[in-house]
Design a protein around this motif. Structure first.
Motif, PDB file in Angstrom:
ATOM      1  N   VAL A 141       0.863  -1.439   0.014  1.00 36.00           N
ATOM      2  CA  VAL A 141       0.737   0.354   0.497  1.00 36.00           C
ATOM      3  C   VAL A 141       0.969   0.932  -0.210  1.00 36.00           C
ATOM      4  N   TRP A 167     -13.662   2.688  -7.470  1.00 30.44           N
ATOM      5  CA  TRP A 167     -13.169   1.080  -6.496  1.00 30.44           C
ATOM      6  C   TRP A 167     -11.610   0.980  -6.045  1.00 30.44           C
ATOM      7  N   ASP A 168     -11.170   1.878  -7.759  1.00 34.61           N
ATOM      8  CA  ASP A 168      -9.520   1.816  -7.689  1.00 34.61           C
ATOM      9  C   ASP A 168      -8.226   2.486  -6.986  1.00 34.61           C
ATOM     10  N   ARG A 226      -8.959   3.001  -1.624  1.00 39.09           N
ATOM     11  CA  ARG A 226      -9.183   1.405  -0.556  1.00 39.09           C
ATOM     12  C   ARG A 226      -9.554   1.589   0.654  1.00 39.09           C
ATOM     13  N   ASP A 257      -5.735  -5.809   0.317  1.00 37.34           N
ATOM     14  CA  ASP A 257      -7.056  -4.755  -0.356  1.00 37.34           C
ATOM     15  C   ASP A 257      -6.760  -3.876  -1.875  1.00 37.34           C
ATOM     16  N   TRP A 258      -7.620  -3.541  -2.217  1.00 37.08           N
ATOM     17  CA  TRP A 258      -7.506  -3.254  -3.981  1.00 37.08           C
ATOM     18  C   TRP A 258      -7.237  -2.140  -3.909  1.00 37.08           C
ATOM     19  N   THR A 274      -5.711   2.362  -4.282  1.00 34.09           N
ATOM     20  CA  THR A 274      -4.909   3.405  -3.745  1.00 34.09           C
ATOM     21  C   THR A 274      -6.210   3.934  -2.357  1.00 34.09           C
ATOM     22  N   LYS A 275      -5.890   4.999  -1.859  1.00 36.25           N
ATOM     23  CA  LYS A 275      -6.638   5.659  -0.415  1.00 36.25           C
ATOM     24  C   LYS A 275      -6.811   6.924  -0.957  1.00 36.25           C
TER      25      LYS A 275
END
Length: 517
Positions: free
Chosen positions: A222, A259-260, A263, A270-271, A273-274
């Motif tokens: 991450v 959703w990309d 996160r 987990d898929w 970035t945030k």
């Protein structure tokens, strides 16, 4: 014989009146001509605080090199301006009932007022450098050919006997290239300004989708995935433009689904970035190819298609072509099977198609079926009355826009596939341009797709097809640098939407300040 004195007096009075009237009329005509022409004239335009002036130079031909570090636009005096010139805007555009946009008169000499956009010159690692490393943007595919021609991809040459496409304006456009296309169109937006204090909106040209696409597969942790989003928001927070509204007048484009970028946890499994969960990003508005309901700072805009016209005549010619084409199949589906969750119902839908002689199935698991070939895909959709658009990896599909472009009526199985998306671009009434079959009815075998579609009345089909043909300009992105005179494309509508949203935020802030004072 001399005229009586009184007659002479009236003759002189009449002459003075006519002369004065003619002089005033000439002044009005001159003022009108200056307001609507493209003559390079400088007006002193004051805002509500009587503080700012805007220069309105004569528009000029500008060029863009996709390999340049920066884009410069040159006016007739050879003066270079970063991010583009402040052009005198044409009169505002008004939509008529057929989707054609016409010019309406305006008394405001600065018709760009309220429409100015300022574009950040962000560090190259957030956009330009990504294009230089296009070979490594996606694990399974070399994106370099798809990002050529300003993000449109390589030109398509239709060698089919049927001549499915029209000459020119067709490209092998990838569904994840929207950030590059949008940025290159924005470089030629009429109401750009290099004075951020005049801007109604601030555009952040970060290629977020291309950036995250490098790390979605391959087991990256991450911290690597979040490095660029954190660096960008840190950079933005230091800019003077940010402090004006703390980013609430900023927007950026996300060329992938939400959703990309959303996160939730810090687990490496987990898929994505945030990006969308960073405090600064929550203040900005994000335009994505798929959004989620319940979030007021994100909006869905169309996936890019293969068609990028340079002028109105190409759109009109294409609309006429898809309106007249013969459609021997009742419905069609282009896609591949899925194994997990609600997407597995997609397999049931494929079986409905394969079991019907009225359906054309384009199997995208088979490389010989040319699912990446614009000619082949468009030919399938042109041959069909209805095009099935079930969810796959996510609710929305690029295929929805390819089918509309081909004049094929989309069939949706989830409201999230269209009705809760693209609110700026699609009609509010979904039944005006599409058919809805609940996914649960298919899963529980309560309906047969073939029977449901065959019961749609002919007049309803004609009405829906007329509507989706009208929608075509609204779901395509024109060629960067070109102008559409009588249509609004997906870019125009998106910019209008973001300007309206930011203006609404300003009003809310002003009302709150007034109430608390």
């Amino acid at each position: 014989m001399d005229k009586p004195p009184l007659r002479k007096y009236f003759d002189r009075l009449r002459f003075v009146f006519l002369t004065s009237f003619t002089f005033c009329l000439l002044l009005l005509l001159l003022d009108y001509h200056m307001a609507i022409s493209d003559i390079g004239i400088t007006f002193s335009l004051y805002n509500t605080n009587h503080a700012k002036q805007a220069e309105i130079p004569k528009p000029s031909n500008s060029s863009f090199n996709s390999n340049d570090e920066k884009t410069s636009y040159t006016n007739t005096n050879q003066t270079k301006v970063t991010h583009g010139e402040v052009h005198k805007r044409d009169p505002p555009l008004v939509m008529d009932n057929f989707g054609v946009v016409t010019n309406s008169p305006s008394r405001n000499l600065d018709s760009c007022s309220g429409q100015y956009v300022y574009v950040y010159d962000i560090p190259g690692r957030f956009n330009r450098d990504l294009l230089k490393g296009c070979h490594s943007l996606m694990m399974w595919r070399d994106m370099c050919p798809y990002l050529s021609n300003l993000g449109l991809g390589s030109k398509v040459i239709d060698k089919s006997k049927e001549k499915v496409l029209l000459k020119g304006s067709w490209y092998r456009t990838n569904q994840f290239s929207l950030e590059v296309i949008f940025h290159n169109i924005m470089k030629h937006y009429k109401c750009l300004t290099n004075d951020s204090s005049l801007a109604s909106a601030i555009y952040v040209p970060y290629y977020a989708g291309l950036d995250v696409g490098r790390y979605l597969w391959g087991g990256f942790n991450v911290s690597i995935r979040d490095a660029s989003p954190k660096e960008l928001t840190k950079w933005l927070a230091k800019q003077p433009e940010w402090k004006r509204m703390w980013g609430r007048d900023h927007f950026l484009i996300g060329g992938r689904i939400r959703w990309d970028f959303n996160r939730i946890s810090e687990y490496n499994d987990d898929w994505g970035t945030k990006l969308m969960r960073l405090p600064e990003a929550r203040n900005m508005t994000m335009l994505l190819i798929e959004s989620a309901a319940g979030y007021d700072n994100e909006f869905a805009i169309p996936y890019p298609t293969y068609f990028h016209p340079t002028e109105d005549s190409q759109i009109l010619q294409w609309q006429k072509k898809v309106a007249k084409v013969k459609r021997p199949y009742l419905f069609s589906f282009a896609g591949a099977t899925r194994q997990n969750g609600s997407a597995s119902v997609r397999n049931e839908i494929i079986q409905h198609c394969q079991s019907s002689t009225s359906c054309k199935f384009l199997n995208c698991h088979n490389p010989h079926d040319y699912c990446d070939d614009p000619v082949h895909v468009t030919k399938v959709f042109q041959s069909s009355v209805f095009c099935l658009q079930p969810p796959g990896d996510s609710f929305t599909r690029r295929s929805t826009f390819d089918s509309i472009l081909a004049g094929c009526i989309p069939v949706f199985f989830c409201p999230e596939s269209a009705y809760n998306q693209y609110l700026w671009h699609f009609p509010k009434i979904g039944s005006s341009y599409s058919v809805f079959i609940p996914l649960e009815d298919v899963a529980q075998k309560r309906v047969m797709i073939n029977e449901t579609l065959s019961k749609v009345q002919k007049h309803q089909v004609l009405t829906m097809r007329k509507e989706i043909i009208r929608l075509i300009p609204r779901i395509i992105y024109r060629y960067p640098g070109s102008r559409l005179e009588n249509f609004e494309d997906a870019f125009d509508i998106a910019v209008k939407g973001i300007l309206g949203r930011i203006e609404s935020i300003r009003r809310d802030i002003a009302n709150l300040t007034h109430t608390s004072s």
